[in-house]
Write an enzyme that holds these catalytic residues in place. Structure first.
Site, PDB file in Angstrom:
ATOM      1  N   HIS A  78     -16.384  26.400  29.573  1.00 31.17           N
ATOM      2  CA  HIS A  78     -15.201  25.661  29.125  1.00 31.17           C
ATOM      3  C   HIS A  78     -14.141  26.667  28.690  1.00 31.17           C
ATOM      4  O   HIS A  78     -14.298  27.348  27.679  1.00 31.17           O
ATOM      5  CB  HIS A  78     -15.582  24.730  27.964  1.00 31.17           C
ATOM      6  CG  HIS A  78     -16.510  23.645  28.394  1.00 31.17           C
ATOM      7  ND1 HIS A  78     -17.575  23.213  27.630  1.00 31.17           N
ATOM      8  CD2 HIS A  78     -16.531  22.913  29.522  1.00 31.17           C
ATOM      9  CE1 HIS A  78     -18.209  22.249  28.275  1.00 31.17           C
ATOM     10  NE2 HIS A  78     -17.589  22.053  29.434  1.00 31.17           N
ATOM     11  N   GLU A 106     -23.560  26.725  20.065  1.00 25.16           N
ATOM     12  CA  GLU A 106     -22.244  26.179  19.711  1.00 25.16           C
ATOM     13  C   GLU A 106     -21.669  26.946  18.525  1.00 25.16           C
ATOM     14  O   GLU A 106     -22.287  27.022  17.476  1.00 25.16           O
ATOM     15  CB  GLU A 106     -22.380  24.700  19.309  1.00 25.16           C
ATOM     16  CG  GLU A 106     -22.876  23.788  20.416  1.00 25.16           C
ATOM     17  CD  GLU A 106     -21.768  23.352  21.366  1.00 25.16           C
ATOM     18  OE1 GLU A 106     -20.623  23.842  21.209  1.00 25.16           O
ATOM     19  OE2 GLU A 106     -22.051  22.532  22.259  1.00 25.16           O
ATOM     20  N   HIS A 119     -21.045  28.197  23.868  1.00 27.16           N
ATOM     21  CA  HIS A 119     -19.911  27.255  23.813  1.00 27.16           C
ATOM     22  C   HIS A 119     -19.191  27.351  22.483  1.00 27.16           C
ATOM     23  O   HIS A 119     -19.650  28.009  21.557  1.00 27.16           O
ATOM     24  CB  HIS A 119     -20.418  25.815  23.970  1.00 27.16           C
ATOM     25  CG  HIS A 119     -20.793  25.448  25.362  1.00 27.16           C
ATOM     26  ND1 HIS A 119     -20.057  24.608  26.141  1.00 27.16           N
ATOM     27  CD2 HIS A 119     -21.845  25.833  26.119  1.00 27.16           C
ATOM     28  CE1 HIS A 119     -20.633  24.472  27.316  1.00 27.16           C
ATOM     29  NE2 HIS A 119     -21.730  25.206  27.337  1.00 27.16           N
ATOM     30  N   GLU A 167     -12.848  27.341  25.135  1.00 27.99           N
ATOM     31  CA  GLU A 167     -13.796  27.787  24.106  1.00 27.99           C
ATOM     32  C   GLU A 167     -13.855  29.305  24.083  1.00 27.99           C
ATOM     33  O   GLU A 167     -14.869  29.935  24.388  1.00 27.99           O
ATOM     34  CB  GLU A 167     -15.160  27.148  24.357  1.00 27.99           C
ATOM     35  CG  GLU A 167     -15.095  25.635  24.156  1.00 27.99           C
ATOM     36  CD  GLU A 167     -16.287  24.852  24.713  1.00 27.99           C
ATOM     37  OE1 GLU A 167     -16.234  23.614  24.662  1.00 27.99           O
ATOM     38  OE2 GLU A 167     -17.252  25.471  25.192  1.00 27.99           O
TER      39      GLU A 167
HETATM   40 ZN   LIG Z   1     -18.294  23.606  25.663  1.00 28.96          ZN
END
Ligand SMILES: [Zn+2]
EC number: 3.4.17.24
Length: 1151
Positions: free
Chosen positions: A805, A987, A902, A808
């Site tokens: 992504h 994350e 992420h 990010e």
């Molecule tokens: Zn992500």
């Protein structure tokens, strides 16, 4: 006097103190399973189970024809319901309490001459119970009590007390929308409206009841449409204005709030909102609200008015010709025209576009999450590979470590290998290597000579920047702001001499970064727009500032102030400048010529994505972001340049087309800023900046939509330190593809090739033709002996990926930490290289990153939803990463660990998502017997270890649930299809931490890089036994991990905490923030009616019997005149026993 239940049905008791305690005592013991307190005096009670006792009482009530008897029962019920919590009322409701009261109401009211001595207490009790019974509307319709109550109201329009009692009951009935419509159809709206007078000091309780009831009736959209046609909106506004002006000492604030509440409901339709605006409601509300600011008791009134204004603020489209991204890219196998078919944001809501956040978006109180996978077969069985085995041969080239035979190394004897002596020697040798390494680094940093020697063929193609040569053909130039306020067309040669001048005078000294190498890398980067300009921070480099940055504190009512300013745009349009000063599609927008003193914006560089800037007021700009390539959505990431500022002046920036419903910007997060002037003075830092930050739903909607939801505004103010600086503002610390290329190149040059096996290869080419790097890192064998080569070739694989992504960027900084640590001479890093072969794809979505998208690749799709069946043409990086994993699996080398890095936009801290069959089944409430399922708990080892060693990491935020909506993500596919037990999403917050030593601080790149390092260190916990052969390393590992498993379990698990408590200010105005009328509030109003001094008939009052005149705050026994107020000591004891007895619902003690 007795009121034994057995005799209730005879209807011959008059009710007095004695038996009351007994009856309630029996009732209070509630559910049948509870023991009824033995009652010696009245054996009939003991004979009855408590619930049948209550049922008997209720049945007596509805059949009672004797007024005294009915009053007595009402009295008992009221006493019973007045103590304790709402659960008592709910228990009575579950036993048919509402139906009995309705029945009694119908019976009493239908009598030829209704007895108001009974009717009034009955209505009061019904109001109290009805407000807590969600089905009261249907029940009332069934009992034919709705029109009957409306009839009672009509008959008593002039009798304030009776009218109020009827109104409360009607209000309760309206909790059902269909009942509200029914009342509307029967002219309820008009009768109720008649009772709402302009400002008065009399019967205010009844006026309030009428306003509340009107609001309840307007629950039904049919009724609110009707109210609009009847002109009620204008009348309500006039009423509100009158009360506002006359209620100077603020004694009737609840009435004013109730009027706003009516307006809220009446404007629930588009016609209603339009009518409010047409009637001058916005100006009226704005002015009256300004007069109320600063008075504490008017806070909730102001809040309600602000929400009403926000709701009615006419929606307008963002000033764009199309929501579609400025950048489009022809996709292989698809005609360009198909791009226009992007449907854009859907009506009901923007898609939830995070891996991460779907589950926490809505406060969901369902017991089980139905997104969880409950199909045991799907959880346990590995599907067939998505491609034939023959296709995997192409990936042999990506495992050079398995075929390399290290010709430069000496051969050594097997004997020496196994001795500890050798290991110690080895350690010495390593030290030497470290020195050499250090020396090389120095060389590389100072002169670049070493680098040139080892330069890759690619680099040789693009020599470093110099005047008039190399990438000058591409016109690449760094933007430093020197003398370029209005012109973007300087001679290229100037730029290059400028770069040279800069480097000569300031010489960047950022580890693993080199502006010249960066320029060369950027020259090779292919972008859709053909970027020819570098953003200065990426060119020059970033070092984290020395100090840590605390989360920003939120000023009270900051959002309210911004909303007022937004509303003033509507009220005073002549004060709004409204000039476009930047447009990605128009290099010289008209506004810029007319307003030379305006700020200048620019974003046509790697990762940049500002589309348009509109000057709204002198120091205020609306900014519009460009959507992801080939689509019209995914607006969150931002990165742009701003210049032409004056120092010490606060500028307000509003990013007006954000999509997400909430943001960490409401919880202490700040955007980041980089100042060129500061950088040239030796402070090349991205720093957190911005004050008065808030994020709220605004009045803009996508340009192509007539209906549907509006966007959100991120608003913040920045005061620049220098005049005429060039600054960059971003959502988060940018990290470009060119930065990655530079970094990898420099890392490769930094390692000692005799010690570290470092290979950078191209996994594949992206859609735009950029190579997607795959990096291999492991330890070179100490010599070419068979056993060492064998050990190398049998090391388990660890596969790490990041930045699927593009928005990010935090993931890239974590990856940078991982890469640098793995290439370092840290003993633990050495041990890890000896233990594992690392395969790293640091940027799974280069095209997205380059072109400034937030979520997608060039095909307008989320690559992290393509893992199940990746398309080789449209999602090549995913297709080949998966293919490579299949290849490893096919040669029996399934990775030990897979982790995809992420960023998480809604939560604080860093945490992991993993996959567990058992936890998913437990959490989903599946009936599968998990006791018989065997599952390796090893998926928890890494998070447990990280919890110990990584300060930003929060074990409590981790989850191991497999969601259906995530079945096509890397984590789930690699776990399910490749059988990798430890398959994770890592994350990292954009904001900061709310636990540990970083609590209250925003994360910087230092903390993100540290996280990447800690993730590597945590891998030690998996290979402890294999690593023990290296004594030196063992000491390090032991110290680091404190090898004691029992200690690893110190934190509790499974508290899936919510992101944040509700924001202090309403972000959304769509959800009606006007609180519904609470039952407790109503209770005190009803109780007030009992003891009201606003009586219409003294005679009637006498008949009501003696009454406690004081207005009581609770709902205790005020419904009914107290025949038991002079209770005997015995009764009081019984009552006390009841109050400190057993809760009727769950048997808990209460006091
Ligand atoms: Zn992500």
């Amino acid at each position: 006097m007795l009121l034994p239940l057995a005799s209730c049905s005879n209807g011959n008791t008059t009710g007095a103190g004695g038996e009351k305690g007994t009856v309630t005592q029996g009732l209070v013991s509630g559910p049948p399973s509870l023991t009824v307190l033995p009652e010696r005096k009245w054996p009939t009670m003991a004979a009855l189970s408590s619930s049948t006792g209550l049922e008997a009482l209720l049945s007596t009530l509805q059949d009672s024809v004797d007024a005294g008897n009915t009053l007595n029962i009402l009295n008992v019920l009221d006493e019973l319901l007045s103590a304790g919590t709402d659960r008592r009322i709910h228990y009575v409701i579950s036993k048919g309490g509402s139906e009995a009261l309705l029945r009694a109401l119908v019976n009493t009211a239908r009598a030829p001459a209704p007895n108001y001595a009974v009717l009034l207490p009955l209505l009061h009790l019904l109001a109290k119970v009805g407000h807590r019974d969600r089905k009261i509307g249907q029940k009332a319709e069934k009992a034919e009590a709705v029109l009957l109550t409306l009839g009672l109201l009509r008959q008593n329009m002039k009798r304030a007390r009776r009218a109020a009692a009827c109104l409360w009951v009607l209000q309760a009935f309206c909790s059902s929308v269909s009942t509200a419509s029914f009342i509307g159809k029967n002219r309820g709206l008009d009768f109720v409206f008649k009772l709402i007078s302009s400002h008065t000091t009399k019967h205010t309780r009844t006026v309030k009841a009428a306003i509340d009831t009107l609001a309840a009736i307007l629950h039904s959209k049919a009724n609110s449409r009707c109210a609009v046609t009847k002109g009620y909106i204008s009348r309500l506004l006039k009423l509100y204005e009158a009360w506002h002006h006359k209620d100077t000492d603020n004694v009737n604030v609840p009435i004013r709030i109730a009027l706003l509440h009516c307006l809220h409901h009446a404007t629930n339709t588009a016609a209603g909102s339009a009518a409010l605006v047409a009637e001058g409601g916005m100006a009226l509300l704005f002015q009256t609200t300004q007069a109320c600011l600063g008075t504490k008791c008017l806070e909730s009134l102001v809040e309600s008015a602000v929400q009403l204004m926000r709701k009615c603020f006419p929606k307008c489209p963002v000033p764009l010709t199309s929501d579609q991204s400025v950048y489009s890219f022809p996709l292989p196998g698809r005609p360009i025209s198909s791009l226009a078919t992007d449907p854009g944001p859907q009506d009901d809501s923007f898609e939830d576009d995070s891996d991460d956040d779907a589950k926490t978006d809505e406060p969901d109180h369902r017991e089980y999450d139905d997104d969880l996978e409950t199909d045991l077969e799907k959880l346990r069985c590995r599907p067939e590979p998505d491609r034939p085995l023959e296709q995997l041969g192409q990936y042999v080239r990506l495992c050079p470590e398995l075929h390399h035979d290290f010709p430069d190394l000496d051969s050594c004897s097997e004997l020496e290998d196994s001795s500890d002596e050798e290991l110690i020697l080895d350690g010495e040798g390593r030290k030497q290597g470290g020195r050499i390494l250090g020396h090389r680094r120095e060389q590389g940093d100072s002169s670049g000579a070493a680098c040139q020697k080892q330069a890759s063929p690619e680099e040789a193609e693009t020599p470093p920047v110099r005047e008039g040569g190399g990438p000058a053909e591409k016109g690449l130039k760094a933007r430093d702001g020197c003398g370029r306020r209005h012109s973007r067309s300087r001679a290229k040669t100037d730029d290059h001499s400028m770069v040279d001048r800069l480097l000569k005078s300031h010489g960047a000294c950022i580890p693993n970064h080199d502006p010249r190498k960066y320029t060369a890398a950027a020259a090779r980067t292919k972008s859709i727009a053909g970027y020819s300009i570098l953003a200065f921070p990426d060119f020059w480099g970033h070092l984290p500032p020395n100090h840590q940055e605390p989360m920003a504190s939120r000023k009270p009512n900051v959002q309210r102030q911004k909303v007022f300013e937004d509303i003033q745009r509507l009220l005073c349009p002549e004060d709004v400048i409204d000039q476009v000063v930047f447009d990605l599609e128009d290099p010289s927008p008209p506004g810029l010529q007319e307003h030379p003193d305006s700020l200048h914006f620019f974003s046509k560089f790697e990762c940049g994505n500002l589309r348009k800037a509109v000057r709204v007021r002198n120091q205020e700009y609306d900014l519009i972001l460009n959507a992801d390539v080939n689509c019209s959505q995914h607006l969150q990431w931002f990165y742009f340049e701003v210049s032409g500022m004056s120092a010490s002046v606060p500028y307000r920036f509003n990013i007006i087309n954000c999509e997400k419903a909430n943001s960490q910007f409401n919880y202490g997060m700040q955007p980041v800023l980089y100042s060129v002037r500061e950088a040239l003075q030796g402070r090349g830092h991205w720093v957190r900046v911005g004050s008065e930050i808030c994020y709220y739903r605004n009045h803009f909607r996508p340009s192509g939509q007539q209906k549907g939801p509006s966007y959100y505004t991120l608003s913040f103010s920045v005061t620049f330190r220098h005049s005429d600086d060039v600054c960059y503002l971003a959502y988060h610390y940018p990290y470009t593809y060119s930065a990655l290329q530079t970094h990898l190149q420099m890392l490769e040059q930094s390692v000692d090739p005799r010690k570290v096996f470092f290979r950078q290869q191209s996994l594949c080419s992206t859609l735009a033709g950029n190579p997607c790097p795959l990096v291999t890192i492991t330890a070179c064998p100490p010599c070419r002996s068979w056993s060492h080569l064998y050990q190398l070739r049998n090391r388990p694989y660890v596969v790490l990926t990041a930045r699927v992504h593009p928005g990010e960027s935090n993931a890239s900084w974590v990856m940078k930490g991982t890469l640098e640590f793995l290439c370092s001479s840290d003993p633990v890093a050495e041990g890890l290289r000896e233990a594992y072969i690392f395969k790293i794809v640091p940027m799974l979505n280069p095209d997205g990153v380059i072109n400034g998208t937030h979520r997608c690749s060039l095909n307008g799709e989320d690559l992290n939803r393509q893992w199940m069946k990746p398309d080789p043409a449209l999602s090549p990086t995913i297709y080949h990463t998966k293919g490579f994993l299949y290849y490893l699996s096919s040669i029996g080398r399934t990775p030990l660990v897979f982790s995809d890095y992420h960023g998480h936009s809604r939560k604080k801290n860093v945490f992991l998502y993993g996959c567990s069959v058992k936890e998913t089944l437990w959490q989903s409430g599946s009936s599968v017997n998990t006791a018989t399922l065997k599952e390796d708990p090893g998926y928890r080892t890494i998070p447990k270890t990280l919890d110990r060693i990584a300060p930003a990491f929060s074990f409590n935020s981790c989850s191991y649930l497999v969601e259906k909506s995530r079945e096509a993500t890397a984590r789930v596919v690699v776990w399910r299809e490749l059988g990798v037990l430890r398959s994770y999403t890592l994350e990292s917050t954009y904001n900061g931490c709310d636990q540990g030593i970083y609590k209250g601080l925003q994360t910087g790149t230092r903390e993100l890089e540290e996280m990447g390092l800690k993730f590597c260190q945590s891998l030690l916990s998996l290979r402890r036994n294999t690593l023990l052969y290296n004594r030196k390393f063992f000491n390090h590992a032991s110290a680091l991990l404190d090898l004691d498993d029992s200690l690893l379990d110190h934190k509790s698990h499974n508290s899936f905490e919510d992101d944040e408590p509700p924001c202090v200010e309403e972000i959304e105005y769509l959800s009606d923030s006007c609180p519904e009328h609470g039952g407790d509030k109503l209770d005190s109003e009803v109780n007030g009616n009992v003891s009201s001094s606003e009586e219409e008939g003294v005679e009637e009052e006498r008949r009501d019997g003696p009454r406690n005149g004081a207005l009581r705050p609770d709902r205790r026994s005020c419904v009914i005149p107290h025949p038991v107020c002079d209770a005997s000591p015995e009764t009081l004891t019984a009552k006390r026993a009841m109050r400190s007895g057993v809760d009727i619902v769950n048997g808990e003690s209460f006091s």
